[in-house]
Design a protein around this motif. Structure first.
Motif, mmCIF file in Angstrom:
data_model
loop_
_atom_site.group_PDB
_atom_site.id
_atom_site.type_symbol
_atom_site.label_atom_id
_atom_site.label_comp_id
_atom_site.label_asym_id
_atom_site.label_seq_id
_atom_site.Cartn_x
_atom_site.Cartn_y
_atom_site.Cartn_z
ATOM 1 N N MET A 1 74.042 -82.261 63.123
ATOM 2 C CA MET A 1 74.685 -81.142 62.784
ATOM 3 C C MET A 1 74.225 -79.883 63.351
ATOM 4 N N GLY A 2 74.944 -78.827 63.182
ATOM 5 C CA GLY A 2 74.566 -77.434 63.720
ATOM 6 C C GLY A 2 73.500 -77.000 63.307
ATOM 7 N N CYS A 3 73.261 -76.846 62.255
ATOM 8 C CA CYS A 3 72.047 -75.810 61.470
ATOM 9 C C CYS A 3 71.298 -77.191 60.765
ATOM 10 N N ARG A 4 70.241 -77.407 61.657
ATOM 11 C CA ARG A 4 69.439 -78.705 61.242
ATOM 12 C C ARG A 4 68.326 -77.973 60.454
ATOM 13 N N MET A 5 68.327 -78.264 59.034
ATOM 14 C CA MET A 5 67.469 -77.662 58.171
ATOM 15 C C MET A 5 66.385 -78.430 57.731
ATOM 16 N N GLU A 6 65.355 -77.937 57.177
ATOM 17 C CA GLU A 6 64.331 -78.964 56.442
ATOM 18 C C GLU A 6 64.499 -78.315 54.938
ATOM 19 N N LYS A 7 65.383 -77.775 54.746
ATOM 20 C CA LYS A 7 65.360 -77.029 53.459
ATOM 21 C C LYS A 7 66.429 -78.089 52.194
ATOM 22 N N PHE A 8 66.107 -78.001 50.942
ATOM 23 C CA PHE A 8 66.692 -78.839 50.207
ATOM 24 C C PHE A 8 67.231 -78.251 48.905
ATOM 25 N N LEU A 9 68.020 -78.695 48.239
ATOM 26 C CA LEU A 9 68.618 -78.211 46.974
ATOM 27 C C LEU A 9 67.806 -79.101 45.700
ATOM 28 N N PRO A 10 67.299 -78.620 45.061
ATOM 29 C CA PRO A 10 66.598 -79.495 43.853
ATOM 30 C C PRO A 10 67.699 -79.712 42.892
ATOM 31 N N VAL A 11 67.710 -81.199 42.481
ATOM 32 C CA VAL A 11 68.535 -81.671 41.632
ATOM 33 C C VAL A 11 67.841 -82.352 40.442
ATOM 34 N N VAL A 12 67.965 -81.703 39.361
ATOM 35 C CA VAL A 12 67.153 -82.213 38.109
ATOM 36 C C VAL A 12 68.022 -82.441 37.088
ATOM 37 N N ASN A 13 68.588 -83.395 36.335
ATOM 38 C CA ASN A 13 69.442 -83.698 35.389
ATOM 39 C C ASN A 13 68.878 -84.890 34.752
ATOM 40 N N ARG A 14 69.885 -85.230 33.684
ATOM 41 C CA ARG A 14 69.387 -86.590 32.946
ATOM 42 C C ARG A 14 69.344 -88.007 33.795
ATOM 43 N N LYS A 15 70.223 -87.977 34.742
ATOM 44 C CA LYS A 15 70.237 -89.047 35.679
ATOM 45 C C LYS A 15 69.387 -88.840 36.987
ATOM 46 N N ASP A 16 69.259 -87.916 37.570
ATOM 47 C CA ASP A 16 68.618 -87.628 38.694
ATOM 48 C C ASP A 16 67.525 -86.568 38.754
ATOM 49 N N CYS A 17 66.530 -86.865 39.608
ATOM 50 C CA CYS A 17 65.677 -85.852 39.839
ATOM 51 C C CYS A 17 65.295 -86.216 41.356
ATOM 52 N N CYS A 18 65.941 -85.313 42.266
ATOM 53 C CA CYS A 18 65.925 -85.580 43.696
ATOM 54 C C CYS A 18 66.067 -84.206 44.657
ATOM 55 N N LYS A 19 65.742 -84.271 45.882
ATOM 56 C CA LYS A 19 66.342 -83.390 46.692
ATOM 57 C C LYS A 19 67.425 -83.662 47.488
ATOM 58 N N VAL A 20 68.300 -82.830 47.435
ATOM 59 C CA VAL A 20 69.297 -82.909 48.320
ATOM 60 C C VAL A 20 69.248 -82.097 49.340
ATOM 61 N N TRP A 21 69.332 -82.545 50.702
ATOM 62 C CA TRP A 21 68.964 -81.722 51.995
ATOM 63 C C TRP A 21 70.254 -81.081 52.052
ATOM 64 N N LEU A 22 70.157 -79.810 52.617
ATOM 65 C CA LEU A 22 71.102 -78.810 52.886
ATOM 66 C C LEU A 22 72.117 -79.363 54.013
ATOM 67 N N ASP A 23 71.703 -79.996 54.800
ATOM 68 C CA ASP A 23 72.410 -80.828 56.142
ATOM 69 C C ASP A 23 73.485 -81.791 55.494
ATOM 70 N N ASP A 24 72.914 -82.378 54.335
ATOM 71 C CA ASP A 24 73.785 -83.403 53.709
ATOM 72 C C ASP A 24 74.891 -82.708 52.773
ATOM 73 N N VAL A 25 74.738 -81.368 52.325
ATOM 74 C CA VAL A 25 75.867 -80.673 51.468
ATOM 75 C C VAL A 25 77.048 -80.716 52.167
ATOM 76 N N VAL A 26 78.144 -81.312 51.787
ATOM 77 C CA VAL A 26 79.666 -80.839 52.163
ATOM 78 C C VAL A 26 80.004 -79.727 51.623
ATOM 79 N N TYR A 27 80.067 -79.454 50.303
ATOM 80 C CA TYR A 27 80.343 -78.301 49.545
ATOM 81 C C TYR A 27 79.690 -78.065 48.249
#
Length: 133
Positions: A1-27
């Motif tokens: 991808m064009g802007c390779r990042m090591e940054k992530f969005l923290p996702v914490v809810n009832r089902k999930d507790c994980c990192k979503v890498w910014l590179d993987d986010v579509v929208y």
């Protein structure tokens, strides 16, 4: 991808507790009180505002606020036509005329500024200029 990042969005809810890498986010879409974070493989939902997540992707040229409730990752935009954004995962998202024109212009600027585009334009043979004096 064009802007390779090591940054992530923290996702914490009832089902999930994980990192979503910014590179993987579509929208990211605001759905009332929830945010839908869309990747190629999965959709994540968290209770937050877009303004709460801006600090994670601000300054990244591939992220753009296409409208008040939608942030797109230009690295996952395959095309834009007829006031619709077409994403790499097959999703199509319609925009109003003003938001479409603003987003399209920014997308064009992003493509021209990306390293891949710069490399491709350098490799193209230059047309010989014809002087007509």
């Amino acid at each position: 991808m064009g802007c390779r990042m090591e940054k992530f969005l923290p996702v914490v809810n009832r089902k999930d507790c994980c990192k979503v890498w910014l590179d993987d986010v579509v929208y990211i879409e605001n759905e009332g009180r929830r945010l839908k974070i869309v990747t190629d493989e999965k959709e994540f939902y968290i209770y937050a505002k877009l303004s709460d997540l801006e600090k994670y992707f601000s300054g990244e040229p591939c992220f753009f606020s296409a409208m008040k409730r939608l942030v797109v990752n230009f690295d996952h935009v395959s095309s834009m036509k007829n006031q619709v954004i077409c994403f790499s995962n097959g999703t199509e998202y319609p925009l109003g005329r003003v938001n479409y024109l603003k987003t399209k212009q920014t997308f064009v600027n992003y493509m021209h500024a990306s390293p891949e585009m710069s490399r491709l334009t350098k490799e193209l043979p230059k047309a010989e200029s014809k002087k007509t004096c």
